[in-house]
Structure formats: structure tokens, C-alpha cells
Design a protein around this motif. Structure first.
Motif, PDB file in Angstrom:
ATOM      1  N   GLU A 149     -42.159  30.596 -14.045  1.00  0.00           N
ATOM      2  CA  GLU A 149     -41.745  30.748 -12.651  1.00  0.00           C
ATOM      3  C   GLU A 149     -42.756  30.086 -11.705  1.00  0.00           C
ATOM      4  O   GLU A 149     -42.406  29.626 -10.618  1.00  0.00           O
ATOM      5  CB  GLU A 149     -41.611  32.230 -12.283  1.00  0.00           C
ATOM      6  CG  GLU A 149     -40.475  32.966 -12.987  1.00  0.00           C
ATOM      7  CD  GLU A 149     -40.886  33.548 -14.333  1.00  0.00           C
ATOM      8  OE1 GLU A 149     -41.879  33.061 -14.921  1.00  0.00           O
ATOM      9  OE2 GLU A 149     -40.204  34.472 -14.802  1.00  0.00           O
ATOM     10  N   GLY A 153     -41.809  26.009  -8.245  1.00  0.00           N
ATOM     11  CA  GLY A 153     -42.047  25.508  -6.896  1.00  0.00           C
ATOM     12  C   GLY A 153     -42.566  24.079  -6.895  1.00  0.00           C
ATOM     13  O   GLY A 153     -42.295  23.311  -5.961  1.00  0.00           O
ATOM     14  N   ALA A 156     -39.695  21.341  -6.787  1.00  0.00           N
ATOM     15  CA  ALA A 156     -39.106  21.096  -5.471  1.00  0.00           C
ATOM     16  C   ALA A 156     -40.081  20.327  -4.590  1.00  0.00           C
ATOM     17  O   ALA A 156     -39.677  19.421  -3.851  1.00  0.00           O
ATOM     18  CB  ALA A 156     -38.742  22.428  -4.819  1.00  0.00           C
ATOM     19  N   GLU A 329     -29.824  29.560  -8.788  1.00  0.00           N
ATOM     20  CA  GLU A 329     -30.364  29.546  -7.423  1.00  0.00           C
ATOM     21  C   GLU A 329     -31.541  30.501  -7.262  1.00  0.00           C
ATOM     22  O   GLU A 329     -32.532  30.168  -6.609  1.00  0.00           O
ATOM     23  CB  GLU A 329     -29.249  29.890  -6.425  1.00  0.00           C
ATOM     24  CG  GLU A 329     -28.240  28.740  -6.342  1.00  0.00           C
ATOM     25  CD  GLU A 329     -27.031  29.034  -5.477  1.00  0.00           C
ATOM     26  OE1 GLU A 329     -26.840  30.204  -5.083  1.00  0.00           O
ATOM     27  OE2 GLU A 329     -26.258  28.090  -5.219  1.00  0.00           O
ATOM     28  N   ASN A 330     -31.445  31.674  -7.883  1.00  0.00           N
ATOM     29  CA  ASN A 330     -32.501  32.678  -7.674  1.00  0.00           C
ATOM     30  C   ASN A 330     -33.702  32.470  -8.592  1.00  0.00           C
ATOM     31  O   ASN A 330     -34.842  32.568  -8.145  1.00  0.00           O
ATOM     32  CB  ASN A 330     -31.936  34.093  -7.877  1.00  0.00           C
ATOM     33  CG  ASN A 330     -30.867  34.401  -6.848  1.00  0.00           C
ATOM     34  OD1 ASN A 330     -30.944  33.910  -5.723  1.00  0.00           O
ATOM     35  ND2 ASN A 330     -29.865  35.162  -7.223  1.00  0.00           N
ATOM     36  N   ASN A 331     -33.443  32.198  -9.875  1.00  0.00           N
ATOM     37  CA  ASN A 331     -34.565  32.062 -10.818  1.00  0.00           C
ATOM     38  C   ASN A 331     -35.167  30.671 -10.844  1.00  0.00           C
ATOM     39  O   ASN A 331     -36.345  30.517 -11.141  1.00  0.00           O
ATOM     40  CB  ASN A 331     -34.118  32.414 -12.242  1.00  0.00           C
ATOM     41  CG  ASN A 331     -34.008  33.907 -12.423  1.00  0.00           C
ATOM     42  OD1 ASN A 331     -34.436  34.668 -11.564  1.00  0.00           O
ATOM     43  ND2 ASN A 331     -33.423  34.331 -13.528  1.00  0.00           N
ATOM     44  N   HIS A 333     -34.561  28.285  -8.282  1.00  0.00           N
ATOM     45  CA  HIS A 333     -34.583  27.727  -6.917  1.00  0.00           C
ATOM     46  C   HIS A 333     -33.834  26.395  -6.886  1.00  0.00           C
ATOM     47  O   HIS A 333     -34.245  25.458  -6.203  1.00  0.00           O
ATOM     48  CB  HIS A 333     -36.023  27.519  -6.425  1.00  0.00           C
ATOM     49  CG  HIS A 333     -36.833  28.767  -6.443  1.00  0.00           C
ATOM     50  ND1 HIS A 333     -38.153  28.812  -6.106  1.00  0.00           N
ATOM     51  CD2 HIS A 333     -36.514  30.045  -6.765  1.00  0.00           C
ATOM     52  CE1 HIS A 333     -38.617  30.041  -6.224  1.00  0.00           C
ATOM     53  NE2 HIS A 333     -37.633  30.801  -6.631  1.00  0.00           N
ATOM     54  N   SER A 334     -32.754  26.325  -7.659  1.00  0.00           N
ATOM     55  CA  SER A 334     -32.006  25.073  -7.758  1.00  0.00           C
ATOM     56  C   SER A 334     -31.081  24.902  -6.556  1.00  0.00           C
ATOM     57  O   SER A 334     -30.312  25.807  -6.215  1.00  0.00           O
ATOM     58  CB  SER A 334     -31.178  25.043  -9.046  1.00  0.00           C
ATOM     59  OG  SER A 334     -30.422  23.853  -9.095  1.00  0.00           O
ATOM     60  N   THR A 335     -31.168  23.745  -5.932  1.00  0.00           N
ATOM     61  CA  THR A 335     -30.292  23.441  -4.799  1.00  0.00           C
ATOM     62  C   THR A 335     -29.080  22.632  -5.273  1.00  0.00           C
ATOM     63  O   THR A 335     -28.244  22.223  -4.479  1.00  0.00           O
ATOM     64  CB  THR A 335     -31.060  22.607  -3.750  1.00  0.00           C
ATOM     65  OG1 THR A 335     -31.685  21.498  -4.416  1.00  0.00           O
ATOM     66  CG2 THR A 335     -32.120  23.437  -3.059  1.00  0.00           C
TER      67      THR A 335
END
Lengths: 374, 195
Positions: A149, A153, A156, A329-331, A333-335
Motif C-alpha cells: 500500500e 502513491g 500516481a 479505486e479504494n485499495n 487508488h486507480s483512476t
């Protein structure tokens, strides 16, 4: 996309056929001036004319047309064991890259300021410096366990879009797929969640190395660096030193394996990653090697098949499309899926597009598409 | 003889009720319907299709599909690969213009139609779009156009047209453009549109 007719190939083919430019023009049904223009790199035939030209001269698109390199996707696969990446794999992935281009306008604005490793080297000291600085950026000490996790970040921040997928538990490179679009300055990283938990962090770190070294993407050098970076980031020198100290006190190879396994479990990484990093450390520090060898490590590793990430994330399997998208999306953070949704709403994009870019069955693609349109 | 190639959906929409279907000449232009090996493979290997269309596994259908496939010579295969490559590259470069970019299999079928030559029957609008972009619109038919040719060639009767339309409607598989031509192209079957 800037394209021109490959003048050298065309000239050579005309000479082989004994044809003049005028004869070619007549056969293809265009003016002689059009052929002259093509030969000077000006103008480009319409689709129907290009098809006539190609079939008449027996030249493939790649032979007949020159495109700019920056318009072509750059693909990178993570090597696994002796898995070979074939031309068919590269071609299919490159096609996915081309199909992803229309999605780019729907992605959020990319970070312009990015992390780069400017002189990537697999030399032990330089590698340790690179991973140590990366750990500092992540706020993780040299001995601390790095969680996947914490890596998310970074993707991105470097203009990379993570795309979790469920491609089954395959023993090949399709556990991870990296597609960089140079002209659009975007990287898409497909991460297969049907992968062992102990391997997952390794190839997340491997993919991060690709993102940090975009100029090496798609090269053997890039793959080697990514492997070395990933292992060292997850189990840096300080960890390897501790594991060596513990293992070297054991009296047998089995005792050494137990000691290394202890570290592997603690860090949720594979026994092999720990072993290889210890090996690198002993070679660098000129210390006696452990008595256990690669063969024994692989035997132990293969005898304990761990759970899959997908099983850990989705219980029971398989997840509904809604669960899957929420997880991405939550785990992660995929847009990606938000962009897909906007593209579908804006352009009426159909399930067949999802089928091709995500390499899904049409049934799964339709289920996912319905989730975006209902 | 005019060869007519059916893509998977066109085959699925017609083959259960039009019997026999492949390899039979009909109409003044002696149309002969066929499917390609990749279509057979798609039908044969796709569990979802076999579940939704259990008649696909009837011996009569299997034998017909296997017996009526077209084989290409080496020279034709070379042209086919070049043509398929040109189509696919065009799709990839213009992917933003398609709601569903034609797949490699779609490009293969369209390319096959050019090599033989043959008319390709598909209800996939993106394939029609691709054909238009290469000025090949006359080489590609919608499924309802084939149905109409079969009716006017007296290969099928009005009752069968009604049955096919009804079955597709019940299965939720009646394409929009089939619906649109119900009271125009098939006015003699369904009558004029009622207001």
C-alpha cells in the motif's frame, strides 16, 4: 500520428518489379503526382489506396509505412523464471497500448514533477543508495517491513495508472504488464491480483522501478534493473545483513532455510527474494556464502503455495463488478475505471472495447460495462 | 457463385432456424453461405455461447460447420495477412472513432472477404464503419440484408422471417437496425408501420 510511406522500401520494390512510378500510379488508381509525393515523404494515401498499394506490392503495414517512434507504445514485461516473451505477446500488448490512447483525455491531470532514477545501476552500492533514498521518501526505515500500500502513491505521483485485473494464476509474465505511451506521457500498469501474496509486493516494486526509469522500459537492461531494485527495496542491505547473521549461525542447510523463511514471512515476501538478497550481500561484503543453494530454496518455495492476493481481497471469489471496481479505486487508488465510466458516458463506448483493453471474456466485459451504464 | 461469410453473431441469429444453411446455393447470384475456422473455434470454445445456444452442439450443425469451411492457398494467405494488418493498424490508429474497435478476428473476417472475394455478413456496426472507411461498404451486409436476400431468393418463406424476428425479440437479441427495417424492407411480411 505522423506517417509517411517508406520511400526506400517502395523504391526497392518498384525496382524488383521493374515498374516505374507512373505504372504504380496507374495500377493503384492515383495520379503520378501522388506517387511522387509519397516518394518525397509528403502526403499519405487514403485507407483504400494504402490497402491497394500493400496488397499489390505484397508489403505489410510495417514494411510499407514509417511511423514516429514516440507515437508507439513501449511495453515491458516482468520476466518470471524462464518465461519467454514472444513477439505475439509484445504485439498484443502494444495493440492494447494503442487502444488505451482514446482513454487518456479522460484521466485526471498527471503529475508533471516526477521521481526519476537518473543513472540506474545494478552495482550493489549504487542500488542500495537508490532503494535507501526511496525508503526515505516512503517514510520507511531500513529494517522496516514495506507494505504494498505504501508503494501505491508513488505510481500516481509518477504519472502511472494502476489497473488491477483478474487474469488467473498464470506462471508467466502476465502477472504484470507495463505500457508506456511516450507521446501522451502516461504509463498504464496492469497488475494481476491472481498472484501469490508473497510475490505481489515484488512485482509492484518491480513495476515501480520501471516507472522510475522510463528510458529503460522495454529493454533487457530495464528488466534486470527492475528485478534488482524490487528485491533490494523490499529487503535492503540492513535486512539482508540481519538475515545472514541469523542464518549463518545455523548448523545445517535446513536451519538456514528456517532462518530465511522467518524473515520472508515477516516481510511477506518470497523465500527466494530473501535468499537472493543475502547472496548479494555476502558477495559484496566478501563473507562466506550460506551452505543452502538455489535448488533447495526453489524446492522449499514451490512446496508451500501461498494464498492469492485476489483470495485475500475478495472472499468469496469471484467479486461482483461493483466490488471489483470499488476495490480498484479504494485499495489501488486507480483512476482507470472512473475514466472508463466517463468515456462510456461521453462516447457510448461499448463492451467490446473493455474486452480488448482488459483482455476479458465478452461475458465479463458485458458485466463490467453494465456496471458503468446501469 | 457468390460467397457469403457470416460472423459469429450473424450465424447465431440464423443457423438454428434456416436449415440447411451453409453451402447451399440460392438466388440469381447463387449466394453460398459459409463460416470461417476462427468463427467455428469461437463457437466451439466459448462455454457461454454453448450454454446460451445449446443447438450449436447438434451433430447436424457441427457437421455442416466443419464441412463447409473455405480453405485458402498459400498465396491467398499472404494477401490475407497483409490486408488484415492494414485493417487492424487503421483501427488502432483511429480507436477513438469506434464504439467497439473491430477486433483482430473481425479484421481477419473482413480481410478474408477481400481475398476470396466474399460478402461479409455482420451486425457489428464498427465493422460496417471500418468497411466504409476502406470504400468496401458494398462488401458488407447487415444480417437483415442477408435475410431479405434469402427471402427474395425463395430460400426461406415469410413465415420463417416472422419466426426469426420473434425468436430474436424474445431473446433480447434483435439488433436496432433489424427493428428499423421491419416495416420497410420486410413490408410484405410485417405490413406497413402502424401509427
Amino acid at each position: 500520428m505522423r506517417k509517411v510511406i517508406n520511400q526506400i522500401t517502395l523504391q526497392q520494390t518498384l525496382e524488383e518489379q521493374g515498374w516505374t512510378q507512373s505504372k504504380l500510379a496507374e495500377k493503384v488508381g492515383v495520379s503520378a503526382q501522388s506517387v511522387t509525393n509519397w516518394m518525397q515523404g509528403e502526403g499519405f494515401p487514403r485507407p483504400a489506396t494504402l490497402l491497394k498499394l500493400a496488397t499489390l506490392l505484397r508489403l505489410s503495414f510495417e514494411q510499407l509505412v514509417q511511423t514516429e517512434e514516440k507515437d508507439q507504445p513501449v511495453v515491458a514485461f516482468r520476466k518470471k523464471g524462464n518465461a519467454k516473451t514472444t513477439d505475439a505477446h509484445i504485439s498484443k500488448t502494444s495493440e492494447i497500448g494503442m487502444l488505451l490512447k482514446p482513454l487518456v483525455p479522460y484521466l485526471p491531470e498527471m503529475q508533471a514533477l516526477r521521481t526519476l532514477i537518473t543513472s540506474p545501476s545494478t552495482e550493489y552500492g549504487k542500488l542500495q543508495t537508490a532503494v535507501s533514498q526511496t525508503r526515505v521518501r516512503l517514510g520507511v526505515g531500513d529494517h522496516a517491513v514495506l507494505r504494498y500500500e505504501q508503494l501505491i502513491g508513488e505510481f500516481a505521483d509518477c504519472g502511472a495508472i494502476l489497473i488491477p485485473v483478474l487474469w488467473g494464476h498464470k506462471g508467466n509474465h502476465e502477472n504484470a504488464m507495463h505500457i508506456r505511451l511516450p507521446a501522451e506521457d502516461v504509463t498504464f500498469i496492469f497488475v494481476n491480483l491472481d498472484t501469490r501474496v508473497e510475490d505481489f509486493k515484488f512485482w509492484m516494486a518491480h513495476e515501480l522501478a520501471h516507472v522510475f526509469t522510463p528510458d529503460l522500459a522495454g529493454t533487457t537492461e530495464g528488466e534486470d534493473y527492475a528485478d534488482a531494485f524490487a528485491g533490494s527495496l523490499l529487503f535492503p542491505r540492513a535486512c539482508a545483513e540481519s538475515a545472514y547473521a541469523e542464518a549463518s549461525r545455523k548448523q545445517s542447510a535446513n536451519g538456514e532455510i528456517d532462518a530465511l523463511l522467518h524473515h520472508a514471512h515477516e516481510h511477506s515476501i518470497s523465500l527466494n527474494t530473501v535468499y537472493q538478497r543475502v547472496k548479494d550481500f555476502t558477495a559484496f561484503a566478501k563473507l562466506p556464502a550460506l551452505s543452502v543453494d538455489d535448488r533447495a530454496i526453489h524446492m522449499v518455495r514451490n512446496s508451500i503455495p501461498g494464498p492469492l492476493v485476489s483470495e485475500a481481497l475478495f472472499d468469496p471469489m469471484p467479486p461482483s463488478p461493483q466490488q471489483f471496481i470499488a476495490n480498484a479505486e479504494n485499495n489501488f487508488h486507480s483512476t482507470f475505471f472512473q475514466a472508463i465510466k466517463q468515456m462510456i458516458q461521453d462516447k457510448g463506448t461499448e463492451a467490446g472495447y473493455l474486452q480488448q483493453i482488459l483482455d476479458l471474456s465478452i461475458g465479463d466485459a458485458q458485466a463490467l460495462h453494465e456496471e458503468f451504464t446501469h | 457463385m457468390t460467397l457469403v461469410l457470416l460472423d459469429t453473431n450473424a450465424y447465431l441469429r440464423l443457423a438454428k432456424r434456416v436449415r440447411p444453411m451453409l453451402g447451399v446455393k440460392f438466388g440469381q447470384k447463387e449466394y453460398v453461405l459459409t463460416i470461417l475456422k476462427i468463427t467455428e473455434n469461437e463457437v466451439h470454445r466459448n462455454p457461454r455461447l454453448r450454454h446460451n445456444y445449446p443447438w450449436l452442439d447438434n451433430p447436424e450443425h457441427i457437421e455442416e460447420r466443419l464441412a463447409k469451411q473455405v480453405r485458402l492457398k498459400k498465396d491467398e494467405k499472404e494477401i490475407l495477412n497483409i490486408t488484415k494488418g492494414i485493417f487492424r493498424q487503421h483501427v488502432l490508429e483511429n480507436a477513438a472513432n469506434y464504439k467497439t474497435p473491430p477486433s483482430p478476428a473481425d479484421c481477419y473476417i473482413l480481410a478474408f472477404g477481400q481475398v476470396r472475394p466474399a460478402i461479409v455478413v455482420t451486425d457489428d456496426l464498427s465493422m460496417h464503419q471500418l468497411a466504409d472507411e476502406f470504400d468496401l461498404e458494398k462488401s458488407v451486409w447487415h444480417g437483415h440484408e442477408l435475410l431479405h436476400k434469402m427471402l427474395s431468393g425463395k430460400y426461406i418463406d415469410k413465415q420463417l422471417v416472422v419466426e426469426i424476428y420473434e425468436a430474436l425479440e424474445i431473446n433480447g437479441d434483435l439488433p436496432k437496425n433489424w427493428r428499423e427495417v421491419r416495416h420497410t424492407t420486410f413490408k410484405k411480411v410485417f405490413g406497413p408501420k402502424k401509427n
